[in-house]
Design an enzyme around this catalytic site. Structure first.
Site, PDB file in Angstrom:
ATOM      1  N   ASN A  97      13.740  -4.286  -4.869  1.00 42.75           N
ATOM      2  CA  ASN A  97      12.941  -4.658  -3.706  1.00 42.75           C
ATOM      3  C   ASN A  97      13.653  -4.933  -2.464  1.00 42.75           C
ATOM      4  O   ASN A  97      14.639  -5.652  -2.772  1.00 42.75           O
ATOM      5  CB  ASN A  97      12.065  -5.661  -4.208  1.00 42.75           C
ATOM      6  CG  ASN A  97      11.020  -5.257  -5.384  1.00 42.75           C
ATOM      7  OD1 ASN A  97      10.482  -4.167  -5.298  1.00 42.75           O
ATOM      8  ND2 ASN A  97      10.486  -5.966  -5.889  1.00 42.75           N
ATOM      9  N   HIS A 128       3.653  -1.991  -3.752  1.00 39.89           N
ATOM     10  CA  HIS A 128       3.001  -3.182  -3.811  1.00 39.89           C
ATOM     11  C   HIS A 128       2.076  -3.442  -2.595  1.00 39.89           C
ATOM     12  O   HIS A 128       1.113  -4.148  -2.797  1.00 39.89           O
ATOM     13  CB  HIS A 128       3.957  -4.192  -3.262  1.00 39.89           C
ATOM     14  CG  HIS A 128       5.009  -4.591  -4.303  1.00 39.89           C
ATOM     15  ND1 HIS A 128       6.284  -5.170  -3.913  1.00 39.89           N
ATOM     16  CD2 HIS A 128       5.196  -4.503  -5.582  1.00 39.89           C
ATOM     17  CE1 HIS A 128       7.194  -5.061  -4.869  1.00 39.89           C
ATOM     18  NE2 HIS A 128       6.297  -4.714  -6.027  1.00 39.89           N
ATOM     19  N   CYS A 169       8.056   0.857 -10.365  1.00 38.42           N
ATOM     20  CA  CYS A 169       7.410  -0.423 -10.292  1.00 38.42           C
ATOM     21  C   CYS A 169       6.248  -0.492 -11.376  1.00 38.42           C
ATOM     22  O   CYS A 169       5.859   0.307 -11.517  1.00 38.42           O
ATOM     23  CB  CYS A 169       6.994  -0.641  -8.745  1.00 38.42           C
ATOM     24  SG  CYS A 169       5.982  -2.045  -8.435  1.00 38.42           S
ATOM     25  N   HIS A 170       6.244  -1.995 -11.864  1.00 37.19           N
ATOM     26  CA  HIS A 170       5.313  -1.993 -12.947  1.00 37.19           C
ATOM     27  C   HIS A 170       3.868  -2.605 -12.346  1.00 37.19           C
ATOM     28  O   HIS A 170       3.186  -3.051 -13.230  1.00 37.19           O
ATOM     29  CB  HIS A 170       5.925  -2.759 -14.030  1.00 37.19           C
ATOM     30  CG  HIS A 170       6.251  -4.210 -13.432  1.00 37.19           C
ATOM     31  ND1 HIS A 170       7.311  -4.885 -14.145  1.00 37.19           N
ATOM     32  CD2 HIS A 170       6.008  -4.868 -12.428  1.00 37.19           C
ATOM     33  CE1 HIS A 170       7.456  -5.917 -13.435  1.00 37.19           C
ATOM     34  NE2 HIS A 170       6.808  -6.086 -12.614  1.00 37.19           N
TER      35      HIS A 170
END
Length: 464
Positions: free
Chosen positions: A155, A214, A177-178
């Protein structure tokens, strides 16, 4: 890339190979998979940490389900990358002590950040110091393994994935990304409640993802052939004011307290915009004005993760790693929730795999300019990575999401081109910073740049 079917080894270069989180998690997943034959080369600026992980990787491989894996540490990035089939990047941009200043300095000006690694003043300055690092890695990949598939785990995801493409347009990279998994867990729980039995896991939930890293949203969530989105939206409205967790928080668990999330931000955004917010609350809250959630984080049931906790967690992981390196028994190997092994297998000729990833926009997200990094679903197969058309965000939401994406793209260009005079206007444009006004924001920016100056190229050290 070697053919998956012929069981030749895959050369995987891991940049940041001393990692005590992502690297060891990938080692465990490879061992548990039992089909991939991997030659993993670990590179880290801390060579001793890469050597330790190589030793640990060999032990994990021996405890796995079948196929061997080879782990070696390399002092030169070129040696790790030479002829690699896959490159994984998970680095810490700077230090946790530097990240502490990313949080503490804005806090003096009344700016609260729950994570501070993606947007807001912390995410912005973290990008300033990490973009040059990713640029160097991209140049090395172009020189040593231009045909490799490249997974970025670092990130700020959008900015750094964009950096890889800006420096090496021909790169075959994606950002992993999880966060969307958090929503998939909730939908699986709802589907099981509806079925009256535990029939589904998050892996059975197929979602259509739209947005940026995000700040992701879902307008379709199919389980067992049934779209559960309306069920989720109804559940979100019902629990908008109360929140919900699958299990109660353990007050003695410091990690749970520091990463607190009752899904109330997700539920509130779903109720406002009629679409499911997918990422964790701590990330979502930083993309909107502070008065929405960050000023009322306790009311909305999420934590502001302190950097001193991250430091203690780092020290504890180092302690455990040292004990393992000295011969302590390995803990039981568990398969993680990460998709990387499935993606690698698909690219190497195994079963195709669809998941959400970050890629430059090639039309997969309507309403966003070509080339801006967006997060949508993509199909991984022997033919490569094909982004899947996701549609368009609701207009009111797009007006919030798009400026972030455009600012991240402009930030990458300004840093790579050394245009320091362009940085402050972008910094001021963030919704967490804008309420300060130009004078206070200029003071804050100057202090943050000074605090991270050792990691900045000379052209940027006088920014602000």
């Amino acid at each position: 890339m070697h053919d998956f079917e012929d069981q030749k080894s895959l050369a995987v270069a891991y940049i940041g190979g001393g990692s005590l989180n992502w690297a060891t998690k990938l080692m465990g997943d490879i061992a548990q998979d039992g089909t991939l034959v991997v030659d993993m080369r670990l590179y880290d600026i801390d060579f001793a940490a890469a050597e330790r992980n190589a030793r640990l990787g060999r032990r994990i491989a021996e405890a796995g389900r079948g196929k061997p894996a080879r782990y070696t540490a390399h002092e030169r990035i070129e040696d790790a990358l030479d002829g690699a089939d896959v490159v994984v990047i998970s680095i810490l941009p700077g230090t946790l002590e530097t990240m502490a200043s990313d949080i503490a300095l804005p806090e003096r000006y009344g700016i609260r950040q729950s994570v501070g690694d993606t947007v807001g003043p912390g995410g912005f300055v973290r990008a300033m110091r990490s973009i040059p690092m990713l640029a160097e890695i991209a140049q090395s990949i172009r020189a040593c393994c231009p045909d490799a598939y490249v997974c970025n785990l670092t990130n700020p995801m959008s900015a750094l994935t964009g950096t890889l493409y800006a420096v090496f347009p021909g790169i075959k990279a994606w950002g992993e990304c999880h966060e969307v998994t958090k929503l998939r867990h909730i939908v699986a729980w709802l589907a099981n409640r509806k079925a009256g039995s535990v029939s589904y896991s998050f892996r059975d939930v197929e979602v259509n993802v739209l947005g940026i890293n995000h700040f992701t949203f879902v307008d379709r969530a199919v389980v067992g052939g049934v779209d559960m989105l309306q069920d989720y939206l109804d559940f979100a409205r019902t629990h908008r004011a109360s929140g919900w967790r699958a299990t109660p928080i353990d007050p003695d668990n410091e990690q749970e307290r520091c990463f607190l999330d009752h899904n109330m931000v997700k539920f509130d955004l779903a109720s406002r915009f009629g679409i499911a917010a997918a990422a964790g609350d701590r990330h979502l809250a930083e993309f909107v004005p502070q008065t929405w959630y960050l000023d009322r984080n306790e009311e909305f049931g999420f934590g502001l993760t302190p950097v001193d906790y991250r430091m203690r967690e780092r020290d504890e992981k180092r302690r455990v790693a040292a004990e393992l390196d000295a011969g302590a028994p390995l803990p039981p190997l568990d398969v993680s929730e990460e998709a990387l092994v499935a993606e690698i297998k698909a690219l190497a000729g195994g079963a195709p795999h669809v998941t959400n990833v970050n890629l430059p926009n090639r039309g997969q997200l309507s309403g966003f300019a070509e080339g801006i990094v967006v997060e949508t679903n993509a199909r991984f197969s022997a033919g490569g990575i094909q982004p899947l058309h996701s549609g368009r965000l609701p207009e009111a939401l797009e007006l919030i999401v798009k400026p972030h994406a455009e600012r991240q793209t402009a930030l990458v260009a300004a840093v790579l081109e050394g245009r320091r005079d362009d940085l402050f206007p972008l910094f001021l444009g963030d919704p967490l910073v804008a309420p300060l006004g130009p004078d206070k924001a200029q003071d804050l920016f100057g202090q943050m740049v000074a605090a991270t100056a050792e990691f900045l190229p000379e052209a940027l050290k006088r920014a602000g």
